[in-house]
Design a protein around this motif. Structure first.
Motif, PDB file in Angstrom:
ATOM      1  N   TYR A  21      30.653 -31.244  -6.424  1.00  0.00           N
ATOM      2  CA  TYR A  21      31.869 -31.034  -5.775  1.00  0.00           C
ATOM      3  C   TYR A  21      32.001 -29.689  -5.581  1.00  0.00           C
ATOM      4  CZ  TYR A  21      37.187 -30.918  -6.289  1.00  0.00           C
ATOM      5  OH  TYR A  21      38.547 -30.734  -5.980  1.00  0.00           O
ATOM      6  N   SER A  23      42.910 -32.055 -11.232  1.00  0.00           N
ATOM      7  CA  SER A  23      41.638 -31.108 -10.900  1.00  0.00           C
ATOM      8  C   SER A  23      40.615 -32.193 -10.547  1.00  0.00           C
ATOM      9  CB  SER A  23      41.476 -30.518 -12.194  1.00  0.00           C
ATOM     10  OG  SER A  23      40.281 -29.710 -12.049  1.00  0.00           O
ATOM     11  N   SER A  71      38.532 -23.384  -8.259  1.00  0.00           N
ATOM     12  CA  SER A  71      39.554 -23.892  -7.151  1.00  0.00           C
ATOM     13  C   SER A  71      39.652 -22.962  -6.091  1.00  0.00           C
ATOM     14  CB  SER A  71      41.124 -23.988  -7.765  1.00  0.00           C
ATOM     15  OG  SER A  71      40.986 -25.154  -8.553  1.00  0.00           O
TER      16      SER A  71
HETATM   17  C1  DP6 Z   1      31.594 -26.075  -9.602  1.00  0.00           C
HETATM   18  O1  DP6 Z   1      37.383 -29.691 -10.384  1.00  0.00           O
HETATM   19  O2  DP6 Z   1      37.545 -27.271 -11.235  1.00  0.00           O
HETATM   20  O3  DP6 Z   1      32.416 -27.479 -11.457  1.00  0.00           O
HETATM   21  O4  DP6 Z   1      39.657 -29.509  -8.015  1.00  0.00           O
HETATM   22  O5  DP6 Z   1      40.404 -27.323  -7.459  1.00  0.00           O
HETATM   23  O6  DP6 Z   1      40.441 -28.338  -9.860  1.00  0.00           O
HETATM   24  P1  DP6 Z   1      39.737 -28.313  -8.583  1.00  0.00           P
HETATM   25  O7  DP6 Z   1      38.234 -27.884  -8.895  1.00  0.00           O
HETATM   26  P2  DP6 Z   1      37.335 -28.075  -9.929  1.00  0.00           P
HETATM   27  O8  DP6 Z   1      35.938 -27.897  -9.138  1.00  0.00           O
HETATM   28  C2  DP6 Z   1      34.640 -28.094 -10.181  1.00  0.00           C
HETATM   29  C3  DP6 Z   1      33.565 -27.490  -9.082  1.00  0.00           C
HETATM   30  C4  DP6 Z   1      32.192 -27.344 -10.062  1.00  0.00           C
HETATM   31  C5  DP6 Z   1      31.392 -28.630  -9.472  1.00  0.00           C
HETATM   32  C6  DP6 Z   1      31.411 -29.854 -10.126  1.00  0.00           C
HETATM   33  O9  DP6 Z   1      32.185 -29.842 -11.125  1.00  0.00           O
HETATM   34  O10 DP6 Z   1      31.085 -30.829  -9.262  1.00  0.00           O
END
Ligand code: DP6
Length: 296
Positions: free
Chosen positions: A16, A144, A189
């Motif tokens: 993500y 999150s 974030s």
């Molecule tokens: C690189 O869930 O920490 O871990 O939604 O803004 O709280 P927010 O972001 P977050 O993003 C995680 C990004 C990642 C990739 C992943 O876990 O998919």
């Protein structure tokens, strides 16, 4: 009345990274994660006098949440209280059984644990009907994004507004090569926002979706080398977005690079090895088939 809840962390193999709505943590592409049952967050809720507040939970390694980290956590608490019309104020305590903020995805487990704790409180007060994991996952996402995957095990698929249990049934072992316990300079974030000006962001969601479908088939067919290659290119794709944003930023250290080169060499020499991935941090996650662990 003291409420206690706990939730595991998760490591995404399809990431993500990038949001179509920053406010609601809506992802630009689906993601797939493996749940890390041994890396957990714990949350307790206890009545407080005049305001909601956060404090570290005793008995586990103490976490120091920054002011913005506390605000994000308490905002999610306020959102959930509003959802279930929970009156009164609470002290929210939290801790992890692993180091926070260094690429071990503590926000996923802590927001998932907070969502479960407040749901438990609402149930005890008869303020909510029974909700399924998918509905809870949608609520947790608002706090999150990656936390919505922590409610399913062993694999979670997050598409659009919430996650669900993935049909992949393969149980793997997990290990982390802890390259650094230092705090991240750029939070995930912030990274979601900053990557959108990379030229490589064009086509990112298509690449992630294509890998997701290939990886799902490879995991189902247990084609280990193909799984390795897809996971490798996926985390490198995400880190390339970081490095090509303007201004550029990054998480890999020379030690991360050294370990990655060594892991690639193991694959070249033995035609086998662990699945390798990295989050927004310097540490390296490995997934291993149980029979590989037994041989080590
Ligand atoms: C690189 O869930 O920490 O871990 O939604 O803004 O709280 P927010 O972001 P977050 O993003 C995680 C990004 C990642 C990739 C992943 O876990 O998919």
């Amino acid at each position: 009345m003291k409420i206690e809840a706990s939730a595991p962390s998760n490591i995404a193999l399809i990431k993500y990274m990038g949001k179509s709505s920053a406010q609601n943590n809506m992802p630009t592409n689906a993601s797939l994660s493996f749940t890390l049952e041994h890396l957990r967050s714990f949350v307790t809720l206890e009545l407080a006098h005049d305001r909601d507040q956060w404090a570290p939970l005793e008995g586990l390694p103490e976490i120091k949440l920054s002011d913005s980290g506390q605000a994000k956590f308490l905002n999610h608490f306020a959102r959930l209280k509003e959802q279930w019309k929970i009156p009164a104020h609470y002290t929210v305590r939290s801790a992890n059984n692993f180091p926070a903020d260094c690429g071990l995805a503590s926000s996923a487990s802590s927001f998932a644990a907070l969502t479960l704790a407040v749901y438990e409180l609402a149930k005890r007060m008869s303020l909510t009907p029974e909700l399924g994991q998918v509905e809870l996952s949608r609520l947790s996402r608002l706090g999150s994004g990656s936390s919505c995957r922590s409610l399913f095990s062993p694999w979670a698929l997050w598409r659009d507004d919430g996650a669900e249990k993935s049909a992949i049934g393969w149980h793997l072992d997990h290990a982390v090569i802890l390259v650094s316990e230092g705090k991240k300079q750029v939070s995930s974030s912030q990274a979601h926002i900053r990557v959108s000006n990379s030229l490589l962001y064009n086509g990112r969601s298509e690449r992630a979706e294509a890998r997701l479908s290939e990886l799902t088939s490879a995991l189902q067919a247990r084609s280990w080398r193909q799984c390795f290659e897809l996971c490798w290119s996926e985390f490198q794709d995400m880190h390339a977005l970081f490095e090509t944003s303007r201004p550029a930023f990054g998480y890999m250290t020379s030690e991360s690079q050294r370990v990655l080169a060594h892991l690639r060499q193991i694959w070249q020499e033995t035609d086998d090895g662990p699945l390798v991935t990295m989050d927004a941090g310097a540490n390296i996650h490995l997934l291993i088939r149980p029979e590989q662990s037994a041989r080590a």
